[in-house]
Enzyme design. Structure first.
Site, short mmCIF file in Angstrom:
data_model
loop_
_atom_site.label_atom_id
_atom_site.label_comp_id
_atom_site.label_asym_id
_atom_site.label_seq_id
_atom_site.Cartn_x
_atom_site.Cartn_y
_atom_site.Cartn_z
CG ASN A 45 -6.76 -1.43 -27.26
OD1 ASN A 45 -6.01 -2.31 -26.85
ND2 ASN A 45 -7.92 -1.15 -26.70
CE LYS B 123 -10.17 -3.38 -28.27
NZ LYS B 123 -11.61 -3.28 -28.47
CG HIS C 72 -10.87 -0.07 -23.41
ND1 HIS C 72 -11.83 -1.03 -23.60
CD2 HIS C 72 -10.53 0.39 -24.64
CE1 HIS C 72 -12.06 -1.15 -24.90
NE2 HIS C 72 -11.28 -0.31 -25.56
CD GLU D 163 -12.70 -4.29 -25.26
OE1 GLU D 163 -11.48 -4.48 -25.24
OE2 GLU D 163 -13.33 -4.01 -26.30
CD GLU E 63 -12.10 3.55 -27.09
OE1 GLU E 63 -11.35 3.53 -28.05
OE2 GLU E 63 -12.31 2.55 -26.37
N GLY F 282 -15.96 -2.52 -31.43
CA GLY F 282 -15.95 -3.88 -31.95
C GLY F 282 -17.26 -4.30 -32.60
CB SER G 58 -16.56 0.52 -35.50
OG SER G 58 -16.97 -0.57 -34.68
N GLY H 120 -9.07 -0.41 -32.50
CA GLY H 120 -9.00 -1.81 -32.10
C GLY H 120 -8.80 -2.71 -33.31
N GLY H 121 -9.90 -3.27 -33.81
CA GLY H 121 -9.84 -4.25 -34.89
C GLY H 121 -8.98 -3.83 -36.07
P1 PGA Z 1 -12.62 -1.17 -32.27
O1 PGA Z 1 -12.04 -0.95 -30.80
O2 PGA Z 1 -11.84 -0.25 -33.19
O3 PGA Z 1 -12.37 -2.63 -32.58
O4 PGA Z 1 -14.06 -0.84 -32.24
C1 PGA Z 1 -11.72 0.32 -30.33
C2 PGA Z 1 -11.23 0.25 -28.89
O5 PGA Z 1 -11.73 -0.60 -28.14
O6 PGA Z 1 -10.36 1.03 -28.47
#
Ligand code: PGA
Length: 260
Positions: free
Chosen positions: A9, A11, A99, A101, A173, A179, A218, A239-240
Site C-alpha cells: 500500500n 499510500k 483502511h 486512514e 490492521e 506506521g 509495521s 505500508g512503509g
Molecule cells: P505500515 O502500514 O506497514 O506502514 O504500518 C500498513 C498499512 O497501513 O496498510
C-alpha cells in the site's frame, strides 16, 4: 490451501518515475527468486493516477495491481471520485477499502455503512476488495478488540452474496500498529485472525476457509516470518516497507519460507 498475498500500500507516496523504478525492482527481485516466487501472490497499490501506466509496464507480469479507494456510485455527478469500473478498466484487480486512514482521517471519516457500500460497488465493478478492520489503542486497552472486529466485519459483509473465496480479502490492521514501528505480536495477530475466521464462517459459511486474511501494521522483513507462520495469517498489507524493493521482496521471501 490459501495462497498467501503480499500487497504493498503505497499510500500518497512516490512520483511516477519512482513508482516505475520500484515496480522494476520488485519484478527483478521476484525473478531472482525463481519459479517458487509464484507460491506467493504479489500486488502493489499505487496512487490511482499511476494505475494505467504501471499496468502497461506490468503487462505479462504476475504482479497484480490494486487501488486505494473507489466511490460507491457507478457514475454521475461526483466530483473527484472514481468508480469501481473505472479502476478495473485500468487493469487493477484489487481495491483497499475500510483502511483506518480513511475511517479516522479528517476529510474522509468513512463509516461502516459507507465502507459496506464501497465493498458492494467494488464487487459489482469487477474488483476484489481488500477489507481492512482493526481496533484503536484505546479499544485494545479496554478489552474491546474482538468486539470491534466482529462489528466492523459484520457491517462490511452483511447481505453480500459471495461466489468464490478469491473475490474477497480481509486485512487485520490494528490502528496502533500502522506506521508506528510497533507491530502486533504473532500471538496477538493469530488471536485476531482466528477470531475473524470464526466470524467469517458465520457470515460466509464454507467459503471462510478459502478467504485470505492479511496482517497489516509495521510488517517488515525481520518480523514477517513469525507473523506469517501463524495458521490464520495469509499474507501482509505493507505500508512503509513496500516503498523499497528490497524490503518488500524481503517480506515476500519470508512468506515463501514461512511454514504453513
Ligand atoms: P505500515 O502500514 O506497514 O506502514 O504500518 C500498513 C498499512 O497501513 O496498510
Amino acid at each position: 490451501m490459501r495462497r498467501p498475498l503480499v500487497a504493498g500500500n503505497w499510500k500518497m507516496n512516490l512520483n511516477l518515475p519512482q513508482g516505475r523504478e520500484l515496480v522494476g525492482g520488485i519484478r527483478d527481485g521476484l525473478a531472482a527468486l525463481g519459479p517458487a516466487a509464484r507460491n506467493v501472490e504479489t500486488a502493489v497499490c499505487p496512487p490511482a493516477i499511476y494505475l494505467f501506466p504501471l499496468a502497461e509496464m506490468l503487462k505479462g507480469s504476475e504482479i497484480r495491481l490494486g487501488a486505494q479507494d473507489v466511490y460507491y456510485e457507478p457514475k454521475g455527478a461526483f466530483t473527484g471520485d472514481l468508480s469501481a469500473a473505472m479502476v478495473a478498466e485500468s487493469g487493477a484487480s484489487y481495491v483497499i477499502l475500510g483502511h483506518s486512514e480513511r475511517r479516522h482521517t479528517i476529510g474522509h471519516l468513512e463509516d461502516d455503512q459507507m465502507i459496506h457500500r464501497k465493498i458492494r460497488a467494488a464487487l459489482g465493478g469487477g474488483l476484489t476488495p481488500i477489507i481492512c478492520v482493526g481496533e484503536t489503542l484505546a479499544e485494545r486497552e479496554s478489552g474491546q478488540t474482538l468486539d470491534v472486529l466482529t462489528f466492523q466485519l459484520t457491517a462490511a459483509l452483511v447481505g453480500l452474496a459471495l461466489e468464490t473465496p478469491e473475490r474477497l480479502v480481509l486485512a487485520y490492521e490494528p490502528v496502533w500498529a500502522i506506521g508506528t514501528g510497533r507491530n502486533a505480536t504473532p500471538d496477538q495477530a493469530q488471536e485476531a485472525h482466528g477470531h475473524l475466521r470464526g466470524r467469517l464462517r458465520e457470515l460466509a459459511g464454507g467459503l471462510a476457509d478459502g478467504i485470505r486474511i492479511l496482517y497489516g501494521g509495521s510488517m517488515k522483513p525481520d518480523n514477517a516470518g513469525a507473523l506469517l507462520s501463524q495458521p490464520d495469517v495469509d499474507g501482509g498489507l505493507i505500508g512503509g516497507a513496500s516503498l523499497k524493493a528490497d524490503s518488500f521482496v524481503g517480506i515476500i521471501q519470508a512468506a515463501l519460507a514461512a511454514p504453513r
